[in-house]
Design an enzyme around this catalytic site. Structure first.
Site, PDB file in Angstrom:
ATOM      1  N   CYS A   3       0.852  -1.196   0.000  1.00  0.00           N
ATOM      2  CA  CYS A   3       0.000   0.000   0.000  1.00  0.00           C
ATOM      3  C   CYS A   3       0.888   1.247   0.000  1.00  0.00           C
ATOM      4  O   CYS A   3       1.691   1.434   0.920  1.00  0.00           O
ATOM      5  CB  CYS A   3      -0.913  -0.021   1.234  1.00  0.00           C
ATOM      6  SG  CYS A   3      -1.779   1.540   1.506  1.00  0.00           S
ATOM      7  N   CYS A   6       0.547   3.390   3.140  1.00  0.00           N
ATOM      8  CA  CYS A   6       1.196   2.774   4.312  1.00  0.00           C
ATOM      9  C   CYS A   6       2.706   3.036   4.242  1.00  0.00           C
ATOM     10  O   CYS A   6       3.341   3.331   5.261  1.00  0.00           O
ATOM     11  CB  CYS A   6       0.935   1.273   4.363  1.00  0.00           C
ATOM     12  SG  CYS A   6      -0.696   0.836   5.011  1.00  0.00           S
ATOM     13  N   ASP A  29      -0.548  16.432  -2.187  1.00  0.00           N
ATOM     14  CA  ASP A  29      -0.917  15.486  -3.242  1.00  0.00           C
ATOM     15  C   ASP A  29       0.059  15.625  -4.419  1.00  0.00           C
ATOM     16  O   ASP A  29       0.457  16.727  -4.787  1.00  0.00           O
ATOM     17  CB  ASP A  29      -2.352  15.777  -3.701  1.00  0.00           C
ATOM     18  CG  ASP A  29      -2.931  14.666  -4.547  1.00  0.00           C
ATOM     19  OD1 ASP A  29      -3.838  13.977  -4.067  1.00  0.00           O
ATOM     20  OD2 ASP A  29      -2.471  14.480  -5.703  1.00  0.00           O
ATOM     21  N   HIS A  45      -3.835   1.181   8.502  1.00  0.00           N
ATOM     22  CA  HIS A  45      -4.455   0.916   7.193  1.00  0.00           C
ATOM     23  C   HIS A  45      -5.956   0.702   7.348  1.00  0.00           C
ATOM     24  O   HIS A  45      -6.396  -0.248   7.985  1.00  0.00           O
ATOM     25  CB  HIS A  45      -3.827  -0.294   6.513  1.00  0.00           C
ATOM     26  CG  HIS A  45      -4.384  -0.510   5.133  1.00  0.00           C
ATOM     27  ND1 HIS A  45      -3.899   0.166   4.032  1.00  0.00           N
ATOM     28  CD2 HIS A  45      -5.414  -1.273   4.691  1.00  0.00           C
ATOM     29  CE1 HIS A  45      -4.600  -0.186   2.972  1.00  0.00           C
ATOM     30  NE2 HIS A  45      -5.525  -1.067   3.339  1.00  0.00           N
ATOM     31  N   ASN A  85     -12.949   9.879  -1.648  1.00  0.00           N
ATOM     32  CA  ASN A  85     -13.513   9.039  -2.697  1.00  0.00           C
ATOM     33  C   ASN A  85     -13.520   7.612  -2.179  1.00  0.00           C
ATOM     34  O   ASN A  85     -12.514   7.132  -1.652  1.00  0.00           O
ATOM     35  CB  ASN A  85     -12.673   9.151  -3.977  1.00  0.00           C
ATOM     36  CG  ASN A  85     -12.772  10.539  -4.585  1.00  0.00           C
ATOM     37  OD1 ASN A  85     -13.859  11.096  -4.671  1.00  0.00           O
ATOM     38  ND2 ASN A  85     -11.651  11.097  -4.994  1.00  0.00           N
ATOM     39  N   GLY A  91     -14.064   6.814  -8.091  1.00  0.00           N
ATOM     40  CA  GLY A  91     -12.723   7.032  -8.651  1.00  0.00           C
ATOM     41  C   GLY A  91     -11.610   6.906  -7.629  1.00  0.00           C
ATOM     42  O   GLY A  91     -10.524   7.460  -7.825  1.00  0.00           O
ATOM     43  N   HIS A  96      -6.342   3.177   0.515  1.00  0.00           N
ATOM     44  CA  HIS A  96      -6.023   3.516   1.916  1.00  0.00           C
ATOM     45  C   HIS A  96      -6.795   4.800   2.184  1.00  0.00           C
ATOM     46  O   HIS A  96      -6.610   5.792   1.444  1.00  0.00           O
ATOM     47  CB  HIS A  96      -4.505   3.710   2.055  1.00  0.00           C
ATOM     48  CG  HIS A  96      -4.027   4.000   3.458  1.00  0.00           C
ATOM     49  ND1 HIS A  96      -3.052   3.244   4.101  1.00  0.00           N
ATOM     50  CD2 HIS A  96      -4.355   4.984   4.339  1.00  0.00           C
ATOM     51  CE1 HIS A  96      -2.818   3.736   5.305  1.00  0.00           C
ATOM     52  NE2 HIS A  96      -3.589   4.808   5.473  1.00  0.00           N
ATOM     53  N   HIS A  98      -8.204   8.206   2.698  1.00  0.00           N
ATOM     54  CA  HIS A  98      -7.555   9.515   2.658  1.00  0.00           C
ATOM     55  C   HIS A  98      -8.604  10.581   2.405  1.00  0.00           C
ATOM     56  O   HIS A  98      -9.585  10.351   1.703  1.00  0.00           O
ATOM     57  CB  HIS A  98      -6.450   9.570   1.592  1.00  0.00           C
ATOM     58  CG  HIS A  98      -6.891   9.145   0.222  1.00  0.00           C
ATOM     59  ND1 HIS A  98      -7.039   7.821  -0.124  1.00  0.00           N
ATOM     60  CD2 HIS A  98      -7.223   9.863  -0.878  1.00  0.00           C
ATOM     61  CE1 HIS A  98      -7.433   7.736  -1.388  1.00  0.00           C
ATOM     62  NE2 HIS A  98      -7.572   8.966  -1.871  1.00  0.00           N
ATOM     63  N   HIS A 100      -9.008  14.384   0.954  1.00  0.00           N
ATOM     64  CA  HIS A 100      -8.401  15.472   0.194  1.00  0.00           C
ATOM     65  C   HIS A 100      -8.798  16.780   0.887  1.00  0.00           C
ATOM     66  O   HIS A 100      -9.980  16.983   1.209  1.00  0.00           O
ATOM     67  CB  HIS A 100      -8.954  15.516  -1.227  1.00  0.00           C
ATOM     68  CG  HIS A 100      -8.684  14.292  -2.041  1.00  0.00           C
ATOM     69  ND1 HIS A 100      -7.707  14.241  -3.008  1.00  0.00           N
ATOM     70  CD2 HIS A 100      -9.276  13.066  -2.049  1.00  0.00           C
ATOM     71  CE1 HIS A 100      -7.714  13.045  -3.580  1.00  0.00           C
ATOM     72  NE2 HIS A 100      -8.657  12.305  -3.025  1.00  0.00           N
TER      73      HIS A 100
END
Ligand code: DGP
Length: 112
Positions: A3, A6, A29, A45, A85, A91, A96, A98, A100
């Site tokens: 991952c 990770c 990003d 995770h 997402n 998409g 993992h 996250h 944004h």
């Protein structure tokens, strides 16, 4: 487990960090969709928002308690967007959890 996030959390893959504590990490990003585009992840995770449960949801609460601090640090006083997402239809490209954090300019609806 193979991952990327990770590995970023473990420091095995470098990232441009903006915040870190024992439970989460925030970094810029790789493919920014806005002037300011940061991701915040739990170090543990969790595959996606679909895997958040009563057992691990405190981590999500922790992340949301840190987001205002990051927004202040990045001078997002004009406003910002927090997006996650979840799954193929949304998409999600990294499996993992996250969030944004997008800001630094007037955001359009497609910037998420
Ligand atoms: P999503 O499409 O919601 O799964 O978003 C994944 C985001 O992760 C995407 O905007 C690009 C970013 N990303 C993927 N790999 C890396 C990486 O190795 N480093 C950084 N900083 N960002 C990455």
């Amino acid at each position: 487990m193979d991952c990327i996030f990770c590995k970023i959390a473990a420091g095995e893959i470098p990232s441009n960090k903006v915040y870190e504590d024992d439970k989460c990490l925030a970094f810029y990003d790789l493919n920014p969709a806005a002037k300011v585009h940061v991701l915040i992840i739990p170090k543990e995770h969790i595959a996606s928002a679909a895997e958040v449960s009563k057992e691990n949801s405190a981590l999500v609460g922790h992340i949301f308690s840190v987001i205002p601090e990051i927004a202040k640090k990045l001078e997002l006083g004009g406003g910002f967007r927090v997006v996650t997402n979840c799954g193929a239809h949304a998409g999600q490209s990294v499996g993992h959890l996250h969030f944004h954090i997008l800001g630094g300019e007037q955001l359009r609806m497609e910037m998420c």
